[in-house]
Scaffold this motif. Structure first.
Motif: not given
Length: 218
Positions: A35-44, A97-106
């Motif tokens: 959960a803490e890595r969703w703001g990390s850079k995605a690869g290249s 929706e950001r409020a839905a969190g990663p589960a919502g994005l998925v």
């Protein structure tokens, strides 16, 4: 020489089932992503993991929408407005929706994948619609969706620090449909990463630019 010419074999087309499988595998991985890595850079990429997953969902949605009209446009995309959250972010049609969190994005990603698979299943194989890589048919849009899913999951996996190795058969079908001139005989996943500028391939120069070919093969 093309891959199909080199092998001399009849190759299976990319199907809606392939899209279903790739998206399901991606969703299974992303549901357990840190959960803490969703703001990390995605690869290249210059996008973070959230933006990249959102971009992937938009790709799948875009391909589905292109096949939707009775007479799809051949010179541009269906005119749904494009936006960016920030100047260097991806261009998208829709946001999770950001409020839905990663589960919502998925869940958004899963839904967009289902839309593409449904359109590929139901559209006539004679349908042609616009794409920057060439006016395409339903199989071509399935292949484009498969490519985006497999390759962007590589970017996401690097961002999350997790493993992602998709089935070789999926990679082979994408290469055959979208990169017919890619070298044959090696590992299909490594070759797909090379063809999309993400990996070195023995005996081949590293690609700094690349382009898939989504035009119908027959």
């Amino acid at each position: 020489m093309s891959r199909s010419a080199e092998t001399g074999s009849v190759l299976s087309p990319v199907t809606a089932d392939d899209v279903d499988l790739a998206v399901r595998l991606a969703v299974d991985v992303l549901r357990d992503a840190p959960a803490e890595r969703w703001g990390s850079k995605a690869g290249s990429l210059e996008w973070d993991c959230w933006e990249t997953a959102e971009h992937l969902a938009n790709d799948l949605f875009y391909y589905a929408v292109q096949l939707g009209p009775q007479s799809p446009p051949l010179d541009t995309h269906v005119p749904i407005a494009l936006n960016r959250k920030r100047p260097d972010g991806p261009t998208v049609f829709l946001y999770a929706e950001r409020a839905a969190g990663p589960a919502g994005l998925v869940q958004v990603l899963e839904a967009c994948g289902a839309l593409l698979a449904a359109m590929v299943r139901t559209a006539s194989p004679l349908v042609r619609a616009h794409h920057a890589a060439g006016v395409s048919d339903p199989e071509g849009f399935a292949a484009l969706g498969l490519q985006e899913t497999l390759v962007h999951m590589h970017d996401l996996a690097e961002g999350f620090g997790i493993d992602w190795t998709p089935p070789s058969a999926l990679c082979s079908r994408v290469l055959t449909r979208l990169f017919p001139d890619a070298p044959d005989g090696g590992d299909p996943w490594l070759t797909l990463l090379w063809a999309t500028g993400r990996a070195d391939l023995p005996g081949q120069p590293r690609l700094t630019t690349w382009r898939s070919d989504s035009t119908p093969r027959s």
